[in-house]
Design an enzyme around this catalytic site. Structure first.
Site, PDB file in Angstrom:
ATOM      1  N   ARG A  38       0.721  -1.129   0.479  1.00 32.82           N
ATOM      2  CA  ARG A  38       0.174  -0.374   0.358  1.00 32.82           C
ATOM      3  C   ARG A  38       0.801   1.348  -0.233  1.00 32.82           C
ATOM      4  O   ARG A  38       1.931   1.396   1.140  1.00 32.82           O
ATOM      5  CB  ARG A  38      -0.634   0.377   1.053  1.00 32.82           C
ATOM      6  CG  ARG A  38      -1.840   1.408   1.678  1.00 32.82           C
ATOM      7  CD  ARG A  38      -2.228   1.120   2.285  1.00 32.82           C
ATOM      8  NE  ARG A  38      -3.683  -0.224   2.119  1.00 32.82           N
ATOM      9  CZ  ARG A  38      -4.680   0.169   2.821  1.00 32.82           C
ATOM     10  NH1 ARG A  38      -5.572   0.888   3.643  1.00 32.82           N
ATOM     11  NH2 ARG A  38      -5.792  -1.203   2.218  1.00 32.82           N
ATOM     12  N   LYS A  74       1.909  -7.536   5.426  1.00 31.01           N
ATOM     13  CA  LYS A  74       1.560  -6.404   4.593  1.00 31.01           C
ATOM     14  C   LYS A  74       3.051  -5.140   4.741  1.00 31.01           C
ATOM     15  O   LYS A  74       3.438  -5.152   5.550  1.00 31.01           O
ATOM     16  CB  LYS A  74       0.348  -5.350   5.566  1.00 31.01           C
ATOM     17  CG  LYS A  74      -0.200  -4.349   4.785  1.00 31.01           C
ATOM     18  CD  LYS A  74      -1.256  -5.521   4.011  1.00 31.01           C
ATOM     19  CE  LYS A  74      -2.332  -4.191   3.224  1.00 31.01           C
ATOM     20  NZ  LYS A  74      -2.905  -5.177   2.153  1.00 31.01           N
ATOM     21  N   ASP A 113      -2.071  -3.308  -4.325  1.00 33.84           N
ATOM     22  CA  ASP A 113      -3.203  -2.838  -2.926  1.00 33.84           C
ATOM     23  C   ASP A 113      -3.277  -1.445  -3.515  1.00 33.84           C
ATOM     24  O   ASP A 113      -2.924  -0.933  -4.048  1.00 33.84           O
ATOM     25  CB  ASP A 113      -2.578  -2.817  -1.442  1.00 33.84           C
ATOM     26  CG  ASP A 113      -3.581  -3.032  -0.270  1.00 33.84           C
ATOM     27  OD1 ASP A 113      -4.512  -3.826  -0.208  1.00 33.84           O
ATOM     28  OD2 ASP A 113      -3.618  -1.751  -0.053  1.00 33.84           O
ATOM     29  N   THR A 148     -11.338 -10.991  -7.283  1.00 37.59           N
ATOM     30  CA  THR A 148     -12.104 -10.044  -6.261  1.00 37.59           C
ATOM     31  C   THR A 148     -13.308  -9.829  -6.014  1.00 37.59           C
ATOM     32  O   THR A 148     -13.978 -10.660  -5.401  1.00 37.59           O
ATOM     33  CB  THR A 148     -11.469  -8.687  -5.391  1.00 37.59           C
ATOM     34  OG1 THR A 148     -10.309  -9.446  -5.339  1.00 37.59           O
ATOM     35  CG2 THR A 148     -12.486  -8.643  -3.959  1.00 37.59           C
ATOM     36  N   GLY A 178     -19.219   2.349  -3.711  1.00 40.30           N
ATOM     37  CA  GLY A 178     -18.002   2.624  -4.254  1.00 40.30           C
ATOM     38  C   GLY A 178     -17.705   1.685  -5.348  1.00 40.30           C
ATOM     39  O   GLY A 178     -18.051   0.607  -5.411  1.00 40.30           O
ATOM     40  N   GLY A 180     -15.116   1.850  -7.919  1.00 33.97           N
ATOM     41  CA  GLY A 180     -13.073   1.246  -8.254  1.00 33.97           C
ATOM     42  C   GLY A 180     -13.392  -0.094  -8.714  1.00 33.97           C
ATOM     43  O   GLY A 180     -14.115  -0.567 -10.013  1.00 33.97           O
ATOM     44  N   ALA A 235     -15.862  -0.085  -1.057  1.00 28.36           N
ATOM     45  CA  ALA A 235     -15.166   1.279  -1.331  1.00 28.36           C
ATOM     46  C   ALA A 235     -13.521   0.910   0.323  1.00 28.36           C
ATOM     47  O   ALA A 235     -13.963  -0.122   0.786  1.00 28.36           O
ATOM     48  CB  ALA A 235     -15.750   2.590  -0.885  1.00 28.36           C
ATOM     49  N   ASN A 258     -11.794  -3.659   2.667  1.00 31.80           N
ATOM     50  CA  ASN A 258     -11.294  -4.498   4.022  1.00 31.80           C
ATOM     51  C   ASN A 258     -11.982  -3.473   4.923  1.00 31.80           C
ATOM     52  O   ASN A 258     -11.676  -2.452   4.763  1.00 31.80           O
ATOM     53  CB  ASN A 258      -9.526  -4.166   3.875  1.00 31.80           C
ATOM     54  CG  ASN A 258      -9.818  -4.907   2.704  1.00 31.80           C
ATOM     55  OD1 ASN A 258      -9.278  -6.358   2.535  1.00 31.80           O
ATOM     56  ND2 ASN A 258      -8.451  -4.546   1.887  1.00 31.80           N
TER      57      ASN A 258
END
Length: 370
Positions: A38, A74, A113, A148, A178, A180, A235, A258
């Site tokens: 990320r 992560k 991410d 996903t 959301g 995206g 989102a 998430n």
């Protein structure tokens, strides 16, 4: 460090970018830790550390519930607010990430991410092999968002079966917040299923998608509290707060976003209102399942699709367990995670000589500042 349960956390100032690079390895009990990279703006680098710790633990649960032989990790590159990365500094940051990952000697592999893409994974891959979701032209599994979305659709079918006795989503009312990469693909899948859709996004330009698929457009804040069968957060996280739960008018919440809960207590509030909540790390696991099956484990595309669609059975089992035991799906998922990790730890203890670098066991704890 009270309550600290991560195996290893590296906080490193990138030698090229000068940015804080944080890699958190939560668990390798089930196998190599995996988790996205990320790149995001934070008021303080410690906020990025908090994100890395929380999200890596969530990846452990995601892999455990999905039946994957991987643990959670992560990467967070904490960009100061108001700083925009030019292409050169961004590339430098990705190479800084690669160097930290390479120093872990295979304990952890990263993928895309928020703020990164398959192309970025190719840049990281220039300096370490421990990366996945590189572009397909570079023998990677590519964009994970379609998978996903497919996995989330499978989860929604399981919820539909629980609510209505059938997995069919035709004429079911769903609100998607959301639009995206994942949200857009999910909306298209749901429209093809014949669902009645109410959608919203902070970007008004996304209204064109609603018009294209015949969905009703709404302000995101109102979409969340609409009278629907299922609310689908797609989102960034934090949509489910203690304050908003009394205003919800859905029968269930399930989506790929998430960190949907601002605090864990929200899960109990939803349960007391009779609203089913499928943990985001269960509903949104399709991308990880596909990437690991194809890219790290050498499986075929058909094998990966079968495992992604298996999310329907996973969610169905969690819902049945929760109903039978009088708990929540989140508690059922947590128990499944705990049992898998306990079994793995017992297996490791039964095999002498299983040690990591510097002679420490896989259950060792490290915090390293670079």
């Amino acid at each position: 460090m009270s309550g600290f349960d991560h195996e290893q956390v590296v906080v490193h100032t990138g030698s090229r970018s000068g940015l804080p690079v944080i890699v958190a390895v939560h668990s390798t009990a089930l196998g190599q830790a995996v988790g996205g990279c990320r790149i995001w703006h934070y008021p303080d680098w410690r906020d990025g550390l908090t994100d890395a710790l929380r999200l890596s633990a969530g990846m452990t649960a995601k892999c455990a519930v999905a039946g994957l032989d991987n643990g959670g990790g992560k990467t967070v590159v904490a960009v100061p607010e108001g700083v925009d990365l030019d292409p050169v500094r961004r590339r430098h940051a990705l190479h800084d990430v690669a160097d930290v990952i390479a120093s872990l000697d295979g304990r952890y592999a990263t993928g895309p991410d928020v703020g990164t893409s398959p192309a970025d994974m190719a840049v990281i891959g220039e300096r370490t092999p421990h990366v996945f979701c590189r572009p397909a032209r570079q023998a990677g599994s590519g964009d994970s968002s379609p998978h996903t979305a497919t996995g989330t659709l499978a989860a929604l079918r399981a919820v539909g079966r629980r609510l209505h006795g059938t997995p069919s989503l035709t004429r079911r009312r769903l609100a998607v917040v959301g639009l995206g990469n994942v949200g857009e693909k999910l909306v298209r899948l749901l429209a093809a299923e014949g669902a009645e859709l109410l959608v919203g996004d902070i970007d008004p330009g996304k209204r064109a998608l609603a018009d294209e698929v015949g969905a009703t457009w709404g302000d995101p804040a109102r979409v969340v509290t609409a009278d629907v069968d299922i609310l689908v957060p797609a989102a960034l996280g934090g949509v489910l707060t203690e304050e908003i739960v009394p205003d919800l008018r859905c029968a269930a919440v399930a989506g790929p976003a998430n960190n949907q809960l601002t605090v864990q207590a929200v899960a109990g509030l939803l349960h007391r209102r009779g609203i089913i909540w499928v943990p985001d790390y269960v509903a949104g696991a399709g991308g990880v399942i596909h990437a690991l099956t194809v890219e790290l484990n050498g499986g075929t595309a058909d094998e990966a699709l079968t495992r992604v669609q298996g999310i329907e059975d996973t969610v169905g089992t969690l819902l049945a367990t929760a109903e039978r035991t009088g708990t929540t799906p989140a508690q059922a998922a947590s128990e499944l995670t705990r049992l898998r990790l306990r079994a793995a730890a017992a297996s490791h203890r039964s095999r002498p000589g299983l040690a990591g670098e510097n002679g420490e066991t896989r259950e060792g704890r490290q915090v390293r500042h670079g």
